[in-house]
Design a protein around this motif. Sequence first.
Motif, PDB file in Angstrom:
ATOM      1  N   ASP A  39     -17.565  11.895  37.328  1.00  0.00           N
ATOM      2  CA  ASP A  39     -17.312  10.888  36.291  1.00  0.00           C
ATOM      3  C   ASP A  39     -15.848  10.895  35.859  1.00  0.00           C
ATOM      4  OD1 ASP A  39     -19.956  10.207  36.400  1.00  0.00           O
ATOM      5  OD2 ASP A  39     -20.546  11.356  34.619  1.00  0.00           O
ATOM      6  N   SER A  40     -15.282  12.112  35.758  1.00  0.00           N
ATOM      7  CA  SER A  40     -13.873  12.197  35.355  1.00  0.00           C
ATOM      8  C   SER A  40     -12.949  11.593  36.417  1.00  0.00           C
ATOM      9  CB  SER A  40     -13.508  13.662  35.113  1.00  0.00           C
ATOM     10  OG  SER A  40     -12.142  13.798  34.800  1.00  0.00           O
ATOM     11  N   ALA A  41     -13.251  11.906  37.712  1.00  0.00           N
ATOM     12  CA  ALA A  41     -12.411  11.355  38.792  1.00  0.00           C
ATOM     13  C   ALA A  41     -12.521   9.838  38.868  1.00  0.00           C
ATOM     14  CB  ALA A  41     -12.824  11.991  40.130  1.00  0.00           C
ATOM     15  N   ARG A  42     -13.744   9.360  38.630  1.00  0.00           N
ATOM     16  CA  ARG A  42     -13.927   7.901  38.668  1.00  0.00           C
ATOM     17  C   ARG A  42     -13.150   7.210  37.541  1.00  0.00           C
ATOM     18  NH1 ARG A  42     -19.736   4.739  39.152  1.00  0.00           N
ATOM     19  NH2 ARG A  42     -18.844   2.609  39.179  1.00  0.00           N
ATOM     20  N   ALA A  43     -13.186   7.848  36.375  1.00  0.00           N
ATOM     21  CA  ALA A  43     -12.452   7.264  35.244  1.00  0.00           C
ATOM     22  C   ALA A  43     -10.955   7.248  35.532  1.00  0.00           C
ATOM     23  CB  ALA A  43     -12.746   8.074  33.975  1.00  0.00           C
ATOM     24  N   ARG A  44     -10.440   8.357  36.135  1.00  0.00           N
ATOM     25  CA  ARG A  44      -9.012   8.374  36.472  1.00  0.00           C
ATOM     26  C   ARG A  44      -8.663   7.294  37.497  1.00  0.00           C
ATOM     27  NH1 ARG A  44      -9.829  14.007  36.548  1.00  0.00           N
ATOM     28  NH2 ARG A  44      -9.831  13.983  38.830  1.00  0.00           N
ATOM     29  N   ALA A  45      -9.530   7.123  38.503  1.00  0.00           N
ATOM     30  CA  ALA A  45      -9.286   6.112  39.538  1.00  0.00           C
ATOM     31  C   ALA A  45      -9.285   4.699  38.959  1.00  0.00           C
ATOM     32  CB  ALA A  45     -10.325   6.228  40.646  1.00  0.00           C
ATOM     33  N   GLU A  46     -10.247   4.455  38.055  1.00  0.00           N
ATOM     34  CA  GLU A  46     -10.306   3.135  37.441  1.00  0.00           C
ATOM     35  C   GLU A  46      -9.061   2.875  36.589  1.00  0.00           C
ATOM     36  OE1 GLU A  46     -13.949   3.159  35.321  1.00  0.00           O
ATOM     37  OE2 GLU A  46     -15.187   2.619  37.079  1.00  0.00           O
ATOM     38  N   GLY A  47      -8.566   3.906  35.914  1.00  0.00           N
ATOM     39  CA  GLY A  47      -7.347   3.756  35.117  1.00  0.00           C
ATOM     40  C   GLY A  47      -6.129   3.449  35.987  1.00  0.00           C
ATOM     41  N   ARG A  48      -6.057   4.190  37.114  1.00  0.00           N
ATOM     42  CA  ARG A  48      -4.936   3.943  38.023  1.00  0.00           C
ATOM     43  C   ARG A  48      -4.995   2.520  38.598  1.00  0.00           C
ATOM     44  NH1 ARG A  48      -5.510   9.743  41.157  1.00  0.00           N
ATOM     45  NH2 ARG A  48      -4.515  11.025  39.538  1.00  0.00           N
TER      46      ARG A  48
END
Length: 597
Positions: A39-48
Amino acid sequence: MTRTPLRPLARILAARRAGENPDIIERQNLAERHEAERDSARARAEGRLLVLGVVFLCAFTMVSLKMSMIAGSDPVEPRAAASGAQILATRADITDRNGRILATNLTTHALYAQPPLMIEPERAARELVKIFPDLQEERLLRQFTGGRKFIWIKRRISPEQQQAVFDIGDPGLLFGPREMRLYPNGQVAAHVLGGAGFGREGVSSAEVIGVAGLEKAMDAELRDPGRGDVPLALSLDLTVQAAVERILEGGMRLMNAKGAAAVLMDINTGEIVSIASLPNFDPNDRPQPLTTGDPGDSPLFNRAVQGVYELGSTYKIFAVAQGIEERLVSRSTMVDIQGPLRWGKHKIRDFRNYGKALSVEDVIVKSSNIGTARIAQMIGTERQQAFLGDLGLLETTPVELIEARGARPLVPKNWSEISTMTISYGHGISASPLHLASAYATLLNGGLKVEPTLLKKDYPVPGPRIISEDTSRQAREMLRQVVTRGTASFGEVAGYRVGGKTGTADKPKSTGGYYEDKVIATFASVFPVDDPQYVLVVTLDEPVETSGQEPRRTAGWTAVPVAAEVIRRVAPLLGLAPSLSLDVETGTPTGITLARN
């Protein structure tokens, strides 16, 4: 961030007491940890992705704005970043109507000095003065020893001079490449071409810009990189131009005139085949403008364009043609010429006593001031102004010369009835010979307006109709009578049926009033009358014909013979050949008709 242990001791002990498998707890905690990390990696990817999307949106917006600005601006040729390349400018050649070179470019060099590099400044100064006599040895020596690091010596030198400087052998004397403007025909068409000089300069290059004449008026077109190697073709004929200038110079000397001007124009297109002004100059070595005295005394002054003169009786045909066009008179209408004609304190007189009345045609043939003034009274001020305006005699000419923009005709501030009367015979109004040639072309070509141009035309562009073809024909026939039995009898040229009108105007003083013994003599002509092809205007400034017992200044004795010689010499060059016609009864030659070769 606090990490949860995969095998918490309390839960492991409790599971063992309850007989459960402790490994299940580890697998559950590991699964929860992996899910949290996912979930954390997905949130970072979506932010990028969001940030990247915003960046792309801004970039596309900036590109769109820049494209919109470029589309809405004028096109500009890109320039290289190097300082030398920024002032490099090609300049198109100028040719006559037949492709013969009038102006071109020549590679040469400039001479400059770098004193810190000089070995023998005293010897260099001494030797340079021998090569360039206009330089001063003392001044050069002061410059070479005064601490300056760069000194221009000559902006333009010949190959011979360059070799002589090179032979001095001083390393502080250096050469910079230049492209200069060359006029291979010298003084021919000097007032048309004007001249060119250097604009922005660098050591390795210089910008060539127009300083006068057509070179300045069409500077942007001549410097346009998009022209490539395409020259600017003028309407001038180099051979005709040289002949006109040579004849005009001889006529000016023969008639003891202060100056002279001539305009030869195609009557249907307005193309100027020749335009000359004397005294002349060499555009390869332009003299400096006068700082004191009368600007008209300078050889730089273009009398054909800048010279705004009272052109006298050459204007009479305008009044008569307008009277015929508006059906106020006919050629046979008798006009009262008893004089003097009084208007208030003013008196209008004729040069001679022509009796009590003349026909309208004879008003032109005899050049009656009184008769023309009476016709002008019938026309009226407003209609006269409108007609002269239609002929282009009240505004500057659109010809492609920078000097023409300041040559506005002089007209009365209060155009009263007396002004209308005097203007009808060319007094109280001033215009240039070029104005007069354009007006005659419009009046005599069938009545279609033409504007003067120095650019070659591939085909004529008809202008608006000013007068009817019939009025134009009658005007030509009356002008023919002026040559055969009037004031321009010396204007007859065998083979070309010349028609024209003389004009002799007293020359005004700069302090007011007029000279008693100085005139401007003009002859405005058309040839051949039956099939008009060309208009020629010749003007002499202060002519005096001295072959007789008394000095004669009128145009019939001065300007007319010069114009006749011009026609005689240039008509064959223009492709017009004379041929005889026979009288149907006697079989003897009676006149000359036109035959083109």
